[in-house]
Write a protein that holds these residues in place. Structure first.
Motif, short mmCIF file in Angstrom:
data_model
loop_
_atom_site.label_atom_id
_atom_site.label_comp_id
_atom_site.label_asym_id
_atom_site.label_seq_id
_atom_site.Cartn_x
_atom_site.Cartn_y
_atom_site.Cartn_z
N LEU A 1 0.83 -1.21 0.00
CA LEU A 1 0.00 0.00 0.00
C LEU A 1 0.87 1.26 0.00
O LEU A 1 0.51 2.26 -0.63
CB LEU A 1 -0.94 -0.01 1.21
N ALA A 2 2.00 1.20 0.68
CA ALA A 2 2.88 2.38 0.72
C ALA A 2 3.30 2.80 -0.69
O ALA A 2 3.44 3.99 -0.98
CB ALA A 2 4.10 2.09 1.58
N GLY A 3 3.47 1.82 -1.59
CA GLY A 3 3.93 2.14 -2.94
C GLY A 3 2.82 2.25 -3.97
O GLY A 3 2.96 2.98 -4.95
N LEU A 4 1.71 1.52 -3.76
CA LEU A 4 0.74 1.37 -4.85
C LEU A 4 -0.70 1.73 -4.47
O LEU A 4 -1.61 1.56 -5.29
CB LEU A 4 0.78 -0.08 -5.38
N SER A 5 -0.91 2.23 -3.25
CA SER A 5 -2.27 2.57 -2.83
C SER A 5 -2.89 3.55 -3.82
O SER A 5 -2.26 4.52 -4.23
CB SER A 5 -2.23 3.19 -1.43
N GLY A 6 -4.15 3.28 -4.21
CA GLY A 6 -4.84 4.14 -5.16
C GLY A 6 -4.50 3.81 -6.61
O GLY A 6 -5.14 4.33 -7.52
N ARG A 7 -3.51 2.95 -6.83
CA ARG A 7 -3.13 2.57 -8.21
C ARG A 7 -3.54 1.13 -8.53
O ARG A 7 -3.44 0.71 -9.67
CB ARG A 7 -1.62 2.72 -8.39
N ILE A 8 -3.97 0.39 -7.50
CA ILE A 8 -4.40 -1.00 -7.69
C ILE A 8 -5.74 -1.18 -6.99
O ILE A 8 -6.12 -0.39 -6.13
CB ILE A 8 -3.36 -2.00 -7.16
N ASP A 9 -6.47 -2.26 -7.37
CA ASP A 9 -7.83 -2.41 -6.84
C ASP A 9 -7.86 -3.00 -5.44
O ASP A 9 -8.69 -2.60 -4.63
CB ASP A 9 -8.64 -3.29 -7.81
N ALA A 10 -6.97 -3.95 -5.16
CA ALA A 10 -7.01 -4.61 -3.85
C ALA A 10 -5.68 -5.24 -3.52
O ALA A 10 -4.85 -5.48 -4.41
CB ALA A 10 -8.10 -5.68 -3.83
N VAL A 11 -5.47 -5.48 -2.21
CA VAL A 11 -4.34 -6.28 -1.76
C VAL A 11 -4.89 -7.27 -0.75
O VAL A 11 -5.73 -6.92 0.08
CB VAL A 11 -3.21 -5.40 -1.15
N ILE A 12 -4.43 -8.52 -0.85
CA ILE A 12 -4.79 -9.52 0.16
C ILE A 12 -3.68 -9.53 1.20
O ILE A 12 -2.51 -9.76 0.87
CB ILE A 12 -4.91 -10.94 -0.45
N ASP A 13 -4.06 -9.29 2.46
CA ASP A 13 -3.07 -9.27 3.53
C ASP A 13 -2.83 -10.69 4.02
O ASP A 13 -3.69 -11.26 4.70
CB ASP A 13 -3.56 -8.37 4.68
N GLY A 14 -1.68 -11.24 3.69
CA GLY A 14 -1.35 -12.61 4.13
C GLY A 14 -0.16 -12.60 5.06
O GLY A 14 0.55 -13.60 5.17
N GLY A 15 0.10 -11.47 5.71
CA GLY A 15 1.24 -11.39 6.64
C GLY A 15 2.55 -11.22 5.90
O GLY A 15 2.58 -10.93 4.71
#
Ligand code: TXA
Ligand code: MG
Length: 316
Positions: A159-173
């Motif tokens: 998120l620090a690098g791509l927030s707002g540029r991608i639709d989602a991130v799955i948090d898997g630790g």
């Protein structure tokens, strides 16, 4: 550009949602055991184009396709005995194979940057596996970071690098290996090392009873292996036994440093910690001095990343 990036959890319901988003042509970052990947449906040209845009990645730099197992890999590449041998030993896991494209591959030509070979990998991470099975298709996924910057080993770093540029991130630790996959070309001629990574070069050479060809032999082309990569904002100085007064120091083993990759000198632990440590030290806005890392086993991949982190930035 996508205005807001959704954070999904590693639950069945959220993995279903991620698979639906991918089918609709969206970008979803997901954990693998090496680093987080930025996934898109490898058959949809528009979805693949979004990966290049989100990362600001040069279009001639091809992507790795992720599949759940070696049988499915054979739908996309022309298989060989040596590929089978490597897959038996290291898949699922941090190894990517470059092989000739299958004639009926069905992938967007943007994935391969029009090469006649394909880089393909079977990740071991349970979330990546669950997502691939649910999505039921080939996922193109480069590391989930802006091109040229440090790769990501947590959802927060994505998120620090791509927030707002991608639709989602799955948090898997946090990723357990912490370095990208080792890339071996078995597309033509003797097996060649294109990138050191999470499987040690020695382990591959032992399995195949050969010495791998490397870039130093002068014949190897890996389009993405730019001199400057994994670059923090701060300059990086290597093989530093001690820091200078204005620097922060990344230690290893007995060289304590301000932050230590592995106090007991364990290279597996150091690999897992490397990218997060570079990010943390970069927060001090001071030059980063790095202790020497033994050039063996995973140390070879760590040193490869550190050399690129320290390289002059004007080549990128
Ligand atoms: O561990 C990994 O490999 C991660 C996770 C997400 O799977 N992925 C990753 O992708 O590191 P990326 O795009 O950051 O690095 C892929 C590298 C690039 O240097 C690219 O040029 C090279 O693989 N590559 C891709 N296709 C290739 C091909 N057909 N021939 C030679 N090199 C290729
Ligand atoms: Mg990358």
């Amino acid at each position: 550009m996508t205005p807001r990036t959704e954070t999904l959890q590693a639950t069945t319901a959220d993995i279903d949602r991620a698979a639906r988003l991918l089918r609709a042509g969206a970008l979803v970052a997901f954990p693998t055991e090496t680093v987080y990947g930025l996934g898109a449906d490898a058959r949809q040209a528009d979805a693949v184009a979004k990966i290049y845009a989100a990362k600001n990645r040069p279009p001639m730099n091809p992507l790795i396709v992720h599949v759940p197992n070696a049988e499915i890999a054979q739908e996309y590449v022309r298989w060989s005995d040596i590929a089978q041998q490597l897959a038996d030993a290291f898949w699922p896991g941090p190894l990517t194979l470059v092989l000739p494209l299958h004639s009926k591959h069905g992938l967007s030509s943007r994935v391969t940057a029009k090469l006649t070979t394909l880089a393909i990998r079977v990740p071991a991470h349970h979330v990546a596996q669950a997502l691939l099975r649910k999505f039921d298709g080939p996922l193109a996924a480069p590391s989930a970071n802006p091109s040229g910057k440090i790769s990501t080993t947590t959802a927060d770093h994505v998120l620090a690098g791509l927030s707002g540029r991608i639709d989602a991130v799955i948090d898997g630790g946090a990723c357990t290996v912490g370095l990208e996959s080792t890339i071996i070309s078995v597309a033509s001629g003797p097996p060649a090392l294109l990138r050191a990574g999470g499987v040690s070069i020695e382990a591959i050479e032992r399995l195949l009873s050969i010495k791998l060809q490397t870039a130093e032999d002068g014949k190897i082309i890996a389009p993405g292996q730019l001199a400057s990569h994994y670059a923090p904002r701060a300059p990086v100085r290597l093989n530093a036994l001690a820091k200078k007064p204005h620097e922060v120091h990344l230690g290893f083993g007995p060289i304590e440093g301000d932050l230590n990759l592995s106090a007991m000198g364990d290279l597996t632990q150091a690999a897992a910690a490397l990218f997060a440590a570079l990010r943390q030290l970069d927060g001090h806005a001071k030059p980063i001095a790095v202790a020497p890392i033994p050039d063996e086993g995973l140390g070879r991949a760590i040193n490869d990343r550190l050399r690129r982190a320290a390289a002059p930035r004007d080549t990128h």
